[in-house]
Design a protein around this motif. Structure first.
Motif, PDB file in Angstrom:
ATOM      1  N   SER A   1     -21.697  80.115 -33.985  1.00  0.00           N
ATOM      2  CA  SER A   1     -20.249  80.382 -33.947  1.00  0.00           C
ATOM      3  C   SER A   1     -19.616  80.144 -35.319  1.00  0.00           C
ATOM      4  O   SER A   1     -19.551  81.057 -36.133  1.00  0.00           O
ATOM      5  N   ARG A   2     -19.193  78.922 -35.585  1.00  0.00           N
ATOM      6  CA  ARG A   2     -18.699  78.556 -36.915  1.00  0.00           C
ATOM      7  C   ARG A   2     -19.231  77.162 -37.226  1.00  0.00           C
ATOM      8  O   ARG A   2     -19.312  76.308 -36.333  1.00  0.00           O
ATOM      9  N   GLY A   3     -19.552  76.919 -38.503  1.00  0.00           N
ATOM     10  CA  GLY A   3     -20.238  75.693 -38.883  1.00  0.00           C
ATOM     11  C   GLY A   3     -19.527  74.423 -38.459  1.00  0.00           C
ATOM     12  O   GLY A   3     -20.146  73.473 -37.979  1.00  0.00           O
ATOM     13  N   ALA A   4     -18.197  74.407 -38.616  1.00  0.00           N
ATOM     14  CA  ALA A   4     -17.450  73.169 -38.391  1.00  0.00           C
ATOM     15  C   ALA A   4     -17.293  72.805 -36.911  1.00  0.00           C
ATOM     16  O   ALA A   4     -16.715  71.774 -36.586  1.00  0.00           O
ATOM     17  N   VAL A   5     -17.830  73.621 -36.007  1.00  0.00           N
ATOM     18  CA  VAL A   5     -17.833  73.217 -34.589  1.00  0.00           C
ATOM     19  C   VAL A   5     -18.786  72.027 -34.417  1.00  0.00           C
ATOM     20  O   VAL A   5     -18.674  71.239 -33.493  1.00  0.00           O
ATOM     21  N   ILE A   6     -19.699  71.880 -35.372  1.00  0.00           N
ATOM     22  CA  ILE A   6     -20.671  70.778 -35.366  1.00  0.00           C
ATOM     23  C   ILE A   6     -20.326  69.792 -36.480  1.00  0.00           C
ATOM     24  O   ILE A   6     -19.977  70.196 -37.587  1.00  0.00           O
ATOM     25  N   ASP A   7     -20.448  68.501 -36.181  1.00  0.00           N
ATOM     26  CA  ASP A   7     -20.338  67.463 -37.208  1.00  0.00           C
ATOM     27  C   ASP A   7     -21.753  67.287 -37.790  1.00  0.00           C
ATOM     28  O   ASP A   7     -22.613  66.647 -37.167  1.00  0.00           O
ATOM     29  N   THR A   8     -22.002  67.882 -38.944  1.00  0.00           N
ATOM     30  CA  THR A   8     -23.382  67.965 -39.455  1.00  0.00           C
ATOM     31  C   THR A   8     -24.021  66.597 -39.706  1.00  0.00           C
ATOM     32  O   THR A   8     -25.173  66.378 -39.302  1.00  0.00           O
ATOM     33  N   PRO A   9     -23.341  65.630 -40.367  1.00  0.00           N
ATOM     34  CA  PRO A   9     -23.995  64.319 -40.544  1.00  0.00           C
ATOM     35  C   PRO A   9     -24.384  63.677 -39.202  1.00  0.00           C
ATOM     36  O   PRO A   9     -25.445  63.043 -39.105  1.00  0.00           O
ATOM     37  N   ALA A  10     -23.560  63.862 -38.167  1.00  0.00           N
ATOM     38  CA  ALA A  10     -23.905  63.300 -36.854  1.00  0.00           C
ATOM     39  C   ALA A  10     -25.147  63.985 -36.291  1.00  0.00           C
ATOM     40  O   ALA A  10     -26.006  63.341 -35.668  1.00  0.00           O
ATOM     41  N   VAL A  11     -25.272  65.277 -36.513  1.00  0.00           N
ATOM     42  CA  VAL A  11     -26.447  66.013 -36.046  1.00  0.00           C
ATOM     43  C   VAL A  11     -27.698  65.541 -36.791  1.00  0.00           C
ATOM     44  O   VAL A  11     -28.774  65.395 -36.200  1.00  0.00           O
ATOM     45  N   ILE A  12     -27.550  65.261 -38.075  1.00  0.00           N
ATOM     46  CA  ILE A  12     -28.695  64.761 -38.857  1.00  0.00           C
ATOM     47  C   ILE A  12     -29.159  63.412 -38.297  1.00  0.00           C
ATOM     48  O   ILE A  12     -30.360  63.167 -38.123  1.00  0.00           O
ATOM     49  N   ASP A  13     -28.200  62.545 -37.953  1.00  0.00           N
ATOM     50  CA  ASP A  13     -28.563  61.252 -37.347  1.00  0.00           C
ATOM     51  C   ASP A  13     -29.327  61.474 -36.046  1.00  0.00           C
ATOM     52  O   ASP A  13     -30.325  60.788 -35.771  1.00  0.00           O
ATOM     53  N   ALA A  14     -28.853  62.423 -35.233  1.00  0.00           N
ATOM     54  CA  ALA A  14     -29.506  62.683 -33.938  1.00  0.00           C
ATOM     55  C   ALA A  14     -30.911  63.252 -34.142  1.00  0.00           C
ATOM     56  O   ALA A  14     -31.817  62.989 -33.348  1.00  0.00           O
ATOM     57  N   LEU A  15     -31.106  64.027 -35.210  1.00  0.00           N
ATOM     58  CA  LEU A  15     -32.452  64.548 -35.504  1.00  0.00           C
ATOM     59  C   LEU A  15     -33.356  63.420 -35.981  1.00  0.00           C
ATOM     60  O   LEU A  15     -34.525  63.335 -35.591  1.00  0.00           O
ATOM     61  N   LYS A  16     -32.801  62.536 -36.817  1.00  0.00           N
ATOM     62  CA  LYS A  16     -33.599  61.421 -37.347  1.00  0.00           C
ATOM     63  C   LYS A  16     -34.054  60.494 -36.238  1.00  0.00           C
ATOM     64  O   LYS A  16     -35.179  59.992 -36.249  1.00  0.00           O
ATOM     65  N   SER A  17     -33.172  60.254 -35.277  1.00  0.00           N
ATOM     66  CA  SER A  17     -33.527  59.338 -34.181  1.00  0.00           C
ATOM     67  C   SER A  17     -34.438  60.018 -33.161  1.00  0.00           C
ATOM     68  O   SER A  17     -34.985  59.351 -32.278  1.00  0.00           O
ATOM     69  N   GLY A  18     -34.561  61.336 -33.250  1.00  0.00           N
ATOM     70  CA  GLY A  18     -35.405  62.064 -32.303  1.00  0.00           C
ATOM     71  C   GLY A  18     -34.662  62.458 -31.041  1.00  0.00           C
ATOM     72  O   GLY A  18     -35.223  63.099 -30.145  1.00  0.00           O
ATOM     73  N   ARG A  19     -33.407  62.066 -30.952  1.00  0.00           N
ATOM     74  CA  ARG A  19     -32.636  62.372 -29.741  1.00  0.00           C
ATOM     75  C   ARG A  19     -32.452  63.896 -29.599  1.00  0.00           C
ATOM     76  O   ARG A  19     -32.573  64.448 -28.516  1.00  0.00           O
ATOM     77  N   LEU A  20     -32.162  64.556 -30.723  1.00  0.00           N
ATOM     78  CA  LEU A  20     -32.043  66.009 -30.706  1.00  0.00           C
ATOM     79  C   LEU A  20     -33.428  66.589 -31.010  1.00  0.00           C
ATOM     80  O   LEU A  20     -34.033  66.262 -32.033  1.00  0.00           O
ATOM     81  N   GLY A  21     -33.901  67.461 -30.114  1.00  0.00           N
ATOM     82  CA  GLY A  21     -35.272  67.968 -30.238  1.00  0.00           C
ATOM     83  C   GLY A  21     -35.414  69.152 -31.181  1.00  0.00           C
ATOM     84  O   GLY A  21     -36.430  69.299 -31.869  1.00  0.00           O
ATOM     85  N   HIS A  22     -34.401  70.027 -31.184  1.00  0.00           N
ATOM     86  CA  HIS A  22     -34.452  71.242 -32.014  1.00  0.00           C
ATOM     87  C   HIS A  22     -33.036  71.606 -32.411  1.00  0.00           C
ATOM     88  O   HIS A  22     -32.102  71.449 -31.621  1.00  0.00           O
TER      89      HIS A  22
END
Ligand code: NAD
Length: 334
Positions: free
Chosen positions: A233-254
């Protein structure tokens, strides 16, 4: 009418020139993005034709108005980059392309999902190197999975139809539910339930003050562990640093992205060989379970032809009636 076409790439020139075959308008193609530094290039034009990363804030609009520009013809659907209030105050018309090919964006979304799931990009690279091992390529069946769709407008509706074809269960969140989706078996739920139950969450809402950082740390914490998040959609719908944290912790799978909050300095240009200065983007590129495309979901022959034709229709209508065929009004901000 003379039209200054900003952010022109070779394909914009081709499709717009074809749509203007009768030579009704004088199209002045400008490579640069429209912003305070480049606005002077619109001198002599009555309209500017702009794309997603051109910046039409109040200062730029006032400058355009002073140069004699009276129409902003967006060659996209979204209009979050235009200060509509200021345009209305100045009496400038704003037109857009409300629909070109919702299929293009929906189908690209599915391409991201299938690639992330079945890792065809990694498999292709391996096979070319003579590596036929399957370790690390394990995917999952889409059949029977729950897909959460945030925003069931034109693109979201197309996307739900495709995913229904895979045998997915469909949940949706939209302040304006679509009866067609409901009739097709899509179940509207609150956002929290959608996040908690979906194996794949796909974003198809516009960027508005309400949807800015809709997917933040709290939303990510509500998602199913290991789920897939896709944003076309549009990039700012996501908080990118928060998504990076979720990827680092493994909580977000893809994570699949076609849009990025700070894409204006990156996308639509060949920067290969240059130093990447955006540390957040650089971090995203390090994850094996992240797939990024550079805002290309719209980029099909059909969509480009439709965008060019509707843009020219907006300019024609403005010339004849003082209003584009598909105006964006200040009410749309609400
Ligand atoms: P649309 O206007 O037809 O549909 C948007 C839907 O989002 C509407 O049903 C609306 O009610 C809903 N919505 C609004 N606020 C919401 C919220 N807070 N939560 C959930 N839903 C909400 O738009 P569309 O043509 O389907 O396009 C959707 C978005 O896709 C556009 O706004 C644009 O940002 C993006 N887009 C991206 C590309 C690309 O190339 N990546 C191309 C075209 C459009």
């Amino acid at each position: 009418m003379q039209v200054a076409v900003f952010s022109t790439r070779s394909y914009d020139r081709d499709f717009l020139t074809r749509a203007n075959a009768a030579g009704r308008h004088r199209l002045v193609f400008i490579d640069a993005r429209l912003d305070a530094a480049t606005v002077a290039a619109a001198a002599g034009s009555r309209a500017v034709c702009v794309f997603v990363n051109d910046r039409l804030d109040a200062a730029v609009l006032r400058e355009l108005h002073a140069l004699g520009v009276r129409l902003v013809a967006l060659r996209c659907a979204g209009f979050n980059n235009v200060d509509l209030r200021c345009a209305a105050e100045l009496g400038m018309a704003v037109g857009r392309v409300p629909e070109y090919s919702p299929h293009a964006v929906a189908e690209h979304t599915v391409a991201l999902i299938l690639t992330l799931d079945r890792k065809t990009h990694r498999a292709h690279a391996r096979v070319r190197e003579g590596n036929f091992a399957l370790e690390g390529l394990l995917g999952f069946d889409l059949q029977g999975r729950t897909v959460g769709v945030v925003g069931t407008g034109r693109i979201g509706q197309c996307f739900t139809r495709i995913m229904a074809g895979f045998g997915c269960e469909l949940l949706a969140f939209d302040p304006h539910p679509d009866e067609g989706c409901r009739a097709a078996g899509v179940r509207y739920v609150e956002l929290d339930e959608l996040l908690a139950r979906s194996d794949i969450v796909s974003l198809h809402c516009p960027l508005t003050p309400q949807t800015r950082h809709l997917i933040d740390a709290q939303a990510l914490a509500r998602m199913k562990p290991g789920a897939m998040l896709v944003n076309t959609s549009r990039g700012a719908v996501i908080d990118t640093p928060a998504v990076i944290d979720a990827l680092k912790s493994g909580r977000l799978g893809h994570l699949g992205l076609d849009v990025y909050e700070e894409e204006a300095d990156l996308f639509f240009q060949d920067l290969s060989g240059e130093v990447l200065r955006d540390d957040v983007f650089a971090r995203l590129l390090t994850f094996p379970n992240v797939l990024i495309t550079g805002h290309q979901a719209f980029f099909t022959e059909e969509a480009m032809a439709a965008i060019a034709n509707t843009t020219l229709a907006n300019i024609d209508a403005f010339e004849h009636d003082g209003q584009p065929a598909h105006p964006v009004s200040i009410e749309r901000l609400a």
